[in-house]
Design a protein around this motif. Structure first.
Motif, mmCIF file in Angstrom:
data_model
loop_
_atom_site.group_PDB
_atom_site.id
_atom_site.type_symbol
_atom_site.label_atom_id
_atom_site.label_comp_id
_atom_site.label_asym_id
_atom_site.label_seq_id
_atom_site.Cartn_x
_atom_site.Cartn_y
_atom_site.Cartn_z
ATOM 1 N N THR A 36 0.807 -1.216 0.000
ATOM 2 C CA THR A 36 0.000 0.000 0.000
ATOM 3 C C THR A 36 0.840 1.265 0.000
ATOM 4 O OG1 THR A 36 -1.679 -1.193 1.252
ATOM 5 C CG2 THR A 36 -1.873 1.190 1.191
ATOM 6 N N ASN A 37 1.845 1.316 0.852
ATOM 7 C CA ASN A 37 2.643 2.538 1.002
ATOM 8 C C ASN A 37 3.983 2.481 0.293
ATOM 9 O OD1 ASN A 37 0.587 3.450 2.562
ATOM 10 N ND2 ASN A 37 1.798 3.833 4.396
ATOM 11 N N GLY A 38 4.340 1.324 -0.231
ATOM 12 C CA GLY A 38 5.615 1.256 -0.930
ATOM 13 C C GLY A 38 6.157 -0.144 -1.063
ATOM 14 N N VAL A 39 7.261 -0.226 -1.803
ATOM 15 C CA VAL A 39 7.945 -1.494 -2.067
ATOM 16 C C VAL A 39 9.438 -1.282 -1.873
ATOM 17 C CG1 VAL A 39 8.465 -3.251 -3.798
ATOM 18 C CG2 VAL A 39 6.185 -2.232 -3.731
ATOM 19 N N ILE A 40 10.069 -2.196 -1.171
ATOM 20 C CA ILE A 40 11.525 -2.216 -1.051
ATOM 21 C C ILE A 40 12.013 -3.539 -1.614
ATOM 22 C CG2 ILE A 40 13.501 -2.240 0.530
ATOM 23 C CD1 ILE A 40 11.899 -0.489 2.426
ATOM 24 N N ASN A 41 12.775 -3.480 -2.688
ATOM 25 C CA ASN A 41 13.285 -4.685 -3.337
ATOM 26 C C ASN A 41 14.814 -4.659 -3.268
ATOM 27 O OD1 ASN A 41 13.429 -7.080 -4.727
ATOM 28 N ND2 ASN A 41 12.797 -6.237 -6.705
ATOM 29 N N ILE A 42 15.374 -5.570 -2.489
ATOM 30 C CA ILE A 42 16.827 -5.679 -2.328
ATOM 31 C C ILE A 42 17.342 -6.621 -3.410
ATOM 32 C CG2 ILE A 42 18.692 -6.319 -0.756
ATOM 33 C CD1 ILE A 42 16.568 -5.924 1.525
ATOM 34 N N ILE A 43 18.116 -6.103 -4.336
ATOM 35 C CA ILE A 43 18.585 -6.882 -5.481
ATOM 36 C C ILE A 43 20.065 -7.193 -5.293
ATOM 37 C CG2 ILE A 43 18.904 -6.873 -7.978
ATOM 38 C CD1 ILE A 43 16.452 -5.025 -8.128
ATOM 39 N N THR A 44 20.382 -8.471 -5.272
ATOM 40 C CA THR A 44 21.761 -8.895 -5.022
ATOM 41 C C THR A 44 22.520 -9.113 -6.328
ATOM 42 O OG1 THR A 44 21.113 -11.230 -4.868
ATOM 43 C CG2 THR A 44 21.092 -9.936 -2.834
ATOM 44 N N LYS A 45 23.823 -9.148 -6.228
ATOM 45 C CA LYS A 45 24.687 -9.255 -7.402
ATOM 46 C C LYS A 45 24.649 -10.658 -8.004
ATOM 47 C CE LYS A 45 28.003 -5.899 -5.512
ATOM 48 N NZ LYS A 45 29.381 -5.717 -5.000
ATOM 49 N N ASN A 46 24.800 -10.723 -9.304
ATOM 50 C CA ASN A 46 25.047 -11.995 -9.975
ATOM 51 C C ASN A 46 26.382 -12.539 -9.469
ATOM 52 O OD1 ASN A 46 25.967 -13.915 -12.089
ATOM 53 N ND2 ASN A 46 24.136 -13.194 -13.163
ATOM 54 N N SER A 47 26.451 -13.837 -9.251
ATOM 55 C CA SER A 47 27.672 -14.410 -8.682
ATOM 56 C C SER A 47 28.870 -14.284 -9.621
ATOM 57 C CB SER A 47 27.445 -15.878 -8.305
ATOM 58 O OG SER A 47 27.055 -16.630 -9.428
ATOM 59 N N ILE A 48 28.624 -14.006 -10.895
ATOM 60 C CA ILE A 48 29.755 -13.802 -11.809
ATOM 61 C C ILE A 48 30.523 -12.530 -11.444
ATOM 62 C CG2 ILE A 48 28.609 -12.417 -13.595
ATOM 63 C CD1 ILE A 48 30.023 -14.203 -15.670
ATOM 64 N N ASP A 49 29.854 -11.619 -10.714
ATOM 65 C CA ASP A 49 30.490 -10.371 -10.294
ATOM 66 C C ASP A 49 31.101 -10.467 -8.908
ATOM 67 O OD1 ASP A 49 29.676 -9.045 -12.671
ATOM 68 O OD2 ASP A 49 27.682 -8.732 -11.810
ATOM 69 N N THR A 50 31.068 -11.638 -8.295
ATOM 70 C CA THR A 50 31.597 -11.783 -6.930
ATOM 71 C C THR A 50 32.611 -12.919 -6.855
ATOM 72 O OG1 THR A 50 29.726 -13.212 -6.303
ATOM 73 C CG2 THR A 50 29.481 -10.860 -5.913
ATOM 74 N N ARG A 51 33.359 -13.118 -7.937
ATOM 75 C CA ARG A 51 34.389 -14.164 -7.923
ATOM 76 C C ARG A 51 35.597 -13.698 -7.115
ATOM 77 N NH1 ARG A 51 34.389 -15.002 -14.353
ATOM 78 N NH2 ARG A 51 34.167 -12.734 -14.131
ATOM 79 N N GLY A 52 36.274 -14.659 -6.520
ATOM 80 C CA GLY A 52 37.411 -14.349 -5.680
ATOM 81 C C GLY A 52 37.045 -14.402 -4.212
ATOM 82 N N LEU A 53 37.979 -13.937 -3.390
ATOM 83 C CA LEU A 53 37.806 -13.985 -1.937
ATOM 84 C C LEU A 53 37.554 -12.584 -1.402
ATOM 85 C CD1 LEU A 53 38.022 -15.703 0.704
ATOM 86 C CD2 LEU A 53 40.435 -15.024 0.776
#
Length: 687
Positions: free
Chosen positions: A157-174
């Protein structure tokens, strides 16, 4: 670890001048990124679209802002969003809402992670304290201020919060980080990502947090410690140009200390007590996307969520299964979106000392369909959007949520948009099906006659707040208008709104005066002790009814400025009024007539190549929370002292001192503490 304010301010002033060796030039600094004008968002239209051309009041919190700000949780990050009411109750509880009054157990916001809803039908709220998303893996957070019911269904009714996480191809490494500070013993994260053959990638991560209690309570010593552990995994696959998919899941175990209010004995009064909340939150989500042709694509998403919690006097378990299908296609000047959705909820809520469930709603089903069309009336100038969502739920039956929008681009760098929409808020089970004991009413408050006998007049009668299975869904009609302008060095985003809501749930008082006749009869006979004893069998009923109206209106304006490459700034102002239209013998269930004003500014400064200062200042002026107005500064210094290493120091709530952000203590089971200034140190490694 406690630092004096004087030492904290001194350190924050001198620390940026430390000599550094490595550059921060890999961080994006352009104005469009600051304003999120070039970001392709999905929450407003449920398909990819430029945020600049979106016909809604949308704000995108980018990964750069989240990283540089030094926030340690999603609620902290949301404090950077103009027009969002973010009130901290203590070191782990939050009240967050948009275009209204924020409450601990009701926000009228739909919160999602990658499109997976976190909504709980028992309380119609989100447990912010256990929402544990790795901040370093967030791509962006899309916030819609205003109605989102057409695409996302009831309860947006008052809004939407959508938390969008990164594709794992962008989080390679340590990746690893460790934080500690004046209110944080340790907060550490570890993540590793890599490839799966030539067509996939993955990441696994873990998190441990040990937080301290606040310094100052209201009625009792603070107990708001945090002990939290979580682990998660994500897999992404792209076998060819037509197909892609992802599977992700995580689990979080939380033990949180909290101070509570509740009626737990024969005094019939709210009593303050300390306890702990033990929660386990687990979720799994899978999505499959298919590019059917250059002008059409489809998506199938399924998800599972389980939340179980045990705290003093309350035990609950909630499980949901969601299935969503959507197809989007383009035919000449027409874009069309169509979708189906189904949700199954399993709810287990144990009877407690002061909450009793009416039963009969262990399982809930919700299903529906949506259709939306966008027609390009004048090429690259004027678009008309119309749509409707129709769905069915087990509490109020069939509901419809239509919408119409107009988007006009007088120039390539300007957008004017208009919107008229209807949204629906389905009652929570607490409103529909449950009864609970609230702070008692004195005889002299509800009786037309006072006796002059303190034992009688000041006796607190047991008082119940009763759910009502005849409560209707709230229906809101909202009128919105917005304007955006993006120039070379500055940008403007303005929106205004007016929303009328019917069937608002309020509380109707039923004192049942007849039950006091025997008491007065005994008093007339001089039987005072017997009259006092008779009072123990009486009760007052506060019944939830949906017969009120509510009007909210206001606006938001955000001005962004980037005079040079290494400096960006943002200034914003939000205004909101909240007014009930009540019938006789009723009073609001959530909030009360109020006006809220918010002024904020953010600055992002780079210098010496290796250094960055990110600061945000909030001025909160509201009579909705029974607190004093306050001004708070959050400032972070980031230093990349080696190619793979970085150090940061964060000062939070500076200038505000020890202050209260939430004073609505009449809400059963809610007791806030004073919020303190704090300093946190963080070291990060990436390989």
């Amino acid at each position: 670890m406690k630092l004096s304010p004087a030492l904290l301010y001194l350190f924050m002033l001198i620390s940026p001048w430390v000599v550094a060796e490595e550059s921060l030039s890999d961080l994006d600094l352009d104005l469009d990124s600051l304003m999120a004008m070039d970001v392709q968002v999905t929450s407003a239209m449920k398909r990819t679209q430029s945020a600049f051309e979106t016909a809604s009041s949308i704000y995108v919190l980018t990964k750069e802002q989240i990283t540089r700000s030094g926030v340690t949780s999603v609620p902290e990050a949301l404090k950077m969003v103009p027009g969002l009411a973010v009130r901290q109750l203590d070191n782990n509880q939050w009240a967050i809402s948009s275009r209204g009054v924020a409450s601990r157990f009701s926000s009228k916001l739909l919160v999602m992670i990658d499109g997976q809803s976190l909504y709980t039908p028992e309380f119609a709220a989100v447990y912010w304290e256990t929402l544990n998303v790795p901040l370093y893996d967030i791509e962006r957070i899309e916030i819609i201020r205003g109605q989102g019911g057409l695409l996302w269904g009831s309860n947006a009714t008052n809004g939407v919060i959508n938390i969008i996480t990164k594709n794992s191809i962008d989080t390679r490494g340590l990746y690893a980080d460790v934080s500690s500070g004046s209110q944080l013993n340790v907060d550490t994260n570890l993540r590793y990502g890599g490839d799966i053959g030539n067509n996939g990638s993955f990441r696994v991560y873990g998190h441990v947090k040990d937080g301290q209690t606040s310094d100052k309570g209201i009625k009792m010593a603070p107990a708001d410690f945090t002990e939290q552990q979580s682990a998660g995994v994500r897999f992404d696959f792209t076998p060819n140009d037509q197909w892609s998919g992802l599977i992700q899941g995580d689990i979080t175990q939380s033990t949180l200390g909290q101070n509570f209010n509740g009626v737990v004995d024969s005094s019939n009064r709210n009593i303050s007590f300390t306890g702990s909340l033990d929660r386990t939150d687990a979720r799994i989500m899978a999505r499959l996307e298919n590019r059917i042709s250059p002008s059409a694509n489809q998506m199938l998403q399924t998800s599972w969520l389980k939340q179980s919690g045990e705290q003093t006097y309350i035990q609950e378990e909630f499980e949901s299964f969601d299935l969503d299908y959507q197809i989007n296609f383009l035919y000449q000047d027409l874009q069309f979106d169509w979708g189906l959705n189904y949700r199954y909820n399993a709810i287990s809520f144990a009877q407690s000392t002061f909450i009793q469930s009416g039963g009969g709603f262990d399982n809930l089903h919700q299903y529906g369909t949506l259709a939306q069309a966008q027609y390009n009336v004048i090429a690259d100038k004027l678009d008309f959007i119309v749509g409707v969502k129709v769905d069915h739920n087990d509490l109020t039956g069939w509901e419809s949520q239509p919408l119409a929008r107009l988007v006009w681009k007088p120039q390539n760098n300007q957008v004017v948009w208009l919107s008229v929409s209807k949204s629906v808020l389905v009652p929570s089970l607490l409103m529909f099906n449950d009864n609970y004991i609230i702070d008692g009413q004195r005889v002299e408050e509800v009786s037309p006659i006072t006796t002059g006998i303190p034992e009688i007049d000041r006796y607190y009668i047991r008082t119940y707040l009763n759910g009502n299975n005849k409560v209707k869904s709230e229906k809101s009609v909202s009128y919105e208008m917005g304007y955006r302008l993006s120039d070379t060095t500055w940008a403007l985003d303005l929106s205004v709104y007016h929303t009328d809501t019917d069937n608002v749930a309020v509380i109707e008082i039923d004192p049942n005066i007849d039950q006091f006749i025997p008491v007065f009869t005994m008093l007339q006979a001089g039987q005072i002790d017997a009259a006092v004893q008779a009072l123990t069998t009486t009760s007052i009923n506060f019944n939830l009814v949906s017969n009120a109206g509510l009007t909210t209106e206001g606006g938001d304006v955000v001005l962004s400025w980037q005079p040079v490459d290494n400096f960006t700034a943002e200034v914003g102002y939000s205004y909101n009024t909240f007014n009930y239209d009540l019938v006789d013998n009723t009073f609001p269930a959530i909030g009360y007539d109020s006006t809220s004003r918010q002024l904020f500014t953010k600055a992002d400064i780079h210098f010496f190549e290796q250094h960055n200062i990110f600061a945000s200042l909030r001025v909160e002026n509201s009579d909705a929370y029974r607190t004093d107005n306050y001004t708070a500064l959050d400032i972070t210094w980031n230093w990349a002292f080696q190619p793979n290493w970085a150090f940061a120091i964060m000062g939070k709530n500076l200038f505000a001192g020890t202050h209260l952000e939430y004073g609505n203590h009449g809400e059963t089971y809610t007791q806030s503490t004073f919020i303190d200034e704090s300093v946190t140190f963080k070291i990060t490694a990436k390989f």
